[in-house]
Design an enzyme around this catalytic site. Structure first.
Site, PDB file in Angstrom:
ATOM      1  N   ARG A  42       0.822  -1.216   0.000  1.00  0.00           N
ATOM      2  CA  ARG A  42       0.000   0.000   0.000  1.00  0.00           C
ATOM      3  C   ARG A  42       0.849   1.256   0.000  1.00  0.00           C
ATOM      4  NH1 ARG A  42      -4.676   1.097   3.871  1.00  0.00           N
ATOM      5  NH2 ARG A  42      -3.182   0.608   5.521  1.00  0.00           N
ATOM      6  N   SER A  68       7.073  -5.104   7.434  1.00  0.00           N
ATOM      7  CA  SER A  68       6.666  -6.031   8.494  1.00  0.00           C
ATOM      8  C   SER A  68       7.497  -7.305   8.542  1.00  0.00           C
ATOM      9  CB  SER A  68       5.196  -6.373   8.321  1.00  0.00           C
ATOM     10  OG  SER A  68       4.470  -5.193   8.160  1.00  0.00           O
ATOM     11  N   ASP A  70       5.278  -3.205  11.465  1.00  0.00           N
ATOM     12  CA  ASP A  70       3.820  -2.974  11.522  1.00  0.00           C
ATOM     13  C   ASP A  70       3.283  -2.919  12.953  1.00  0.00           C
ATOM     14  OD1 ASP A  70       4.357  -5.684  11.772  1.00  0.00           O
ATOM     15  OD2 ASP A  70       2.689  -6.357  10.528  1.00  0.00           O
TER      16      ASP A  70
HETATM   17  C1  BGC Z   1       7.365 -10.583  11.158  1.00  0.00           C
HETATM   18  C2  BGC Z   1       7.129  -9.380  12.031  1.00  0.00           C
HETATM   19  C3  BGC Z   1       5.744  -8.808  11.768  1.00  0.00           C
HETATM   20  C4  BGC Z   1       4.700  -9.904  11.906  1.00  0.00           C
HETATM   21  C5  BGC Z   1       3.294  -9.399  11.658  1.00  0.00           C
HETATM   22  C6  BGC Z   1       6.221 -11.580  11.296  1.00  0.00           C
HETATM   23  O1  BGC Z   1       6.402 -12.626  10.391  1.00  0.00           O
HETATM   24  O2  BGC Z   1       8.579 -11.218  11.514  1.00  0.00           O
HETATM   25  O3  BGC Z   1       8.124  -8.399  11.789  1.00  0.00           O
HETATM   26  O4  BGC Z   1       5.505  -7.781  12.684  1.00  0.00           O
HETATM   27  O5  BGC Z   1       4.990 -10.943  11.011  1.00  0.00           O
HETATM   28  O6  BGC Z   1       3.142  -8.895  10.382  1.00  0.00           O
END
Ligand code: BGC
Length: 431
Positions: free
Chosen positions: A54, A118, A172
């Protein structure tokens, strides 16, 4: 017991000498404050973490204390790009951003940008963030061990048709905490239970041994998905968890995440159903091609099957679509399996959240803590009773903590814009 083990792993992750080998990374984020409502300005935000990417344009106006204007655009990330080269991925991101700037008539401007990324990153500064490893469905070559901000800027320079201002990188969970913090000042935990799972929280600087300074607080990205990667959850992993891990693109890592998050729950249920069918406890021992195919039992089926009123009927329709011959009792058993797997997920998450809440309370020497957690993610949002089960279990495990759950307004993109706002505001203050 799970909470006690995670508590120990939190300390290992925060320790100066123990963090290298710690399965729960406890990553400093360089975010030292939550928004106080005085941030303002024009920002761009990118959000990469699921199957969609996004781009957002946010205008924050001080007087109204709210985001005035927000436009966004979604670009799909095709499956082959999730497994292709890093250069392809970042070129695609830069191209999407370019299209968006044209559509918003922003191409001549150099706006600050918040990047919600994320995945676990070793953050060196707010604008320098090294990818430790890909998780979920991503595995692009040449990105692990590199600075993601640099890769983004290089891709933009390769195009040469626009430029961006200062960049703030966030996970995130941090974005979610920030965007909820904008509405509720006491929000100091961010949690995601979606495709993946993770949480962040405000830790006392004096406990963050890897960053200089003793005063104030810093947001720590726990990366709790990695809990168990040193074998500490072996005794509670089932044969189904082991198969899910073995068949995944990142075997041996993110053990806790694989027992909890949306990317894996459907597959765990499928494996249990296959076993029950083999044992002739379901469908009179008659399986189907679909049931035998990995990925065919989607996580969203679990939510549909557990729906209070139409759940059983939904289960029957899904079983028919999967080519199975069912009787009433089969659909009831399938529902029980879904309930078992989603309850386990909710309770494991609750154990982890309780560990954070208890830690914050003890950190501050309080008998009683009142706090807010900003939450996002499809599993939390869409499953009919996941959030109730999670809350009830947290109450049991952290009885001295009174936790309010705030579902993030519109996902983590706005949170990223908020983080940029706070970062830029800090820079102004320093000048
Ligand atoms: C990632 C995190 C992320 C989470 C939620 C995990 O696989 O390692 O960095 O915050 O997913 O999206």
């Amino acid at each position: 017991e799970v909470s006690a083990r995670l508590k120990r792993d939190f300390s290992r992750g925060l320790g100066k000498h123990s963090h290298h080998k710690a399965p729960v990374k406890m990553l400093p984020t360089f975010v030292r404050a939550t928004p106080d409502g005085t941030e303002k300005g024009d920002f761009l935000a990118l959000d990469l973490g699921g199957t969609n990417f996004r781009v957002l344009h946010v205008r924050v106006v001080e007087e109204q204390q709210k985001v005035l204007k927000m436009d966004s655009q979604i670009c799909a990330i095709p499956q082959d790009m999730m497994l292709g080269t890093g250069e392809q991925l970042f070129d695609h991101i830069a191209a999407c951003l370019s299209d968006f700037l044209v559509s918003q008539d922003l191409k001549g401007q150099t706006l600050p940008l918040g990047f919600t990324f994320s995945f676990p990153c070793e953050q060196k500064e707010i604008d320098k963030s090294i990818l430790i490893r890909w998780t979920k469905g991503f595995n692009c070559s040449g990105v692990e061990g590199k600075d993601v901000v640099k890769l983004l800027k290089e891709a933009i320079h390769r195009r040469g048709d626009y430029d961006i201002g200062s960049v703030a990188m966030v996970n995130d969970t941090v974005g979610t905490m920030m965007s909820c913090g904008y509405r509720d000042q006491s929000c100091e935990i961010g949690m995601i239970i979606g495709t993946g799972t993770n949480a962040c929280y405000m830790e006392e600087m004096k406990n963050v041994k890897r960053v200089e300074g003793e005063d104030g607080r810093m947001c720590i990205n726990t990366e709790w998905g990695g809990f168990g990667d040193d074998g500490s959850l072996k005794d509670i992993q089932t044969e189904f968890d082991r198969v899910v891990d073995k068949m995944s693109i990142n075997t041996g890592v993110h053990t806790f995440e694989k027992m909890i998050s949306g990317m894996y729950l459907g597959e765990i249920v499928r494996l249990v159903l296959v076993k029950l069918t083999e044992d002739k406890l379901l469908f009179k021992g008659q399986s189907s091609e679909a049931l035998k195919t990995p990925g065919r039992f989607e996580t969203k089926f679990i939510s549909e099957i557990e729906e209070q009123d139409n759940g059983l009927e939904n289960a029957q329709n899904i079983l028919t679509k999967l080519g199975l011959k069912w009787e009433l009792v089969d659909s009831r058993v399938v529902r029980l399996v879904c309930d078992t797997i989603s309850s386990r997920s909710a309770r494991l998450c609750a154990a982890a959240l309780a560990t954070i809440a208890n830690r914050i309370r003890v950190n501050r020497g309080l008998d009683h803590l009142k706090t807010t957690v900003g939450v996002d993610g499809t599993v939390y949002r869409k499953h009919p009773n996941f959030s109730d089960e999670l809350k009830a279990t947290v109450r049991l495990l952290a009885p001295e903590c009174d936790i309010t759950f705030l579902v993030s307004e519109d996902g983590s993109g706005k949170g990223a814009a908020m983080v940029t706002a706070v970062a830029v505001w800090f820079i102004y203050c320093l000048l």
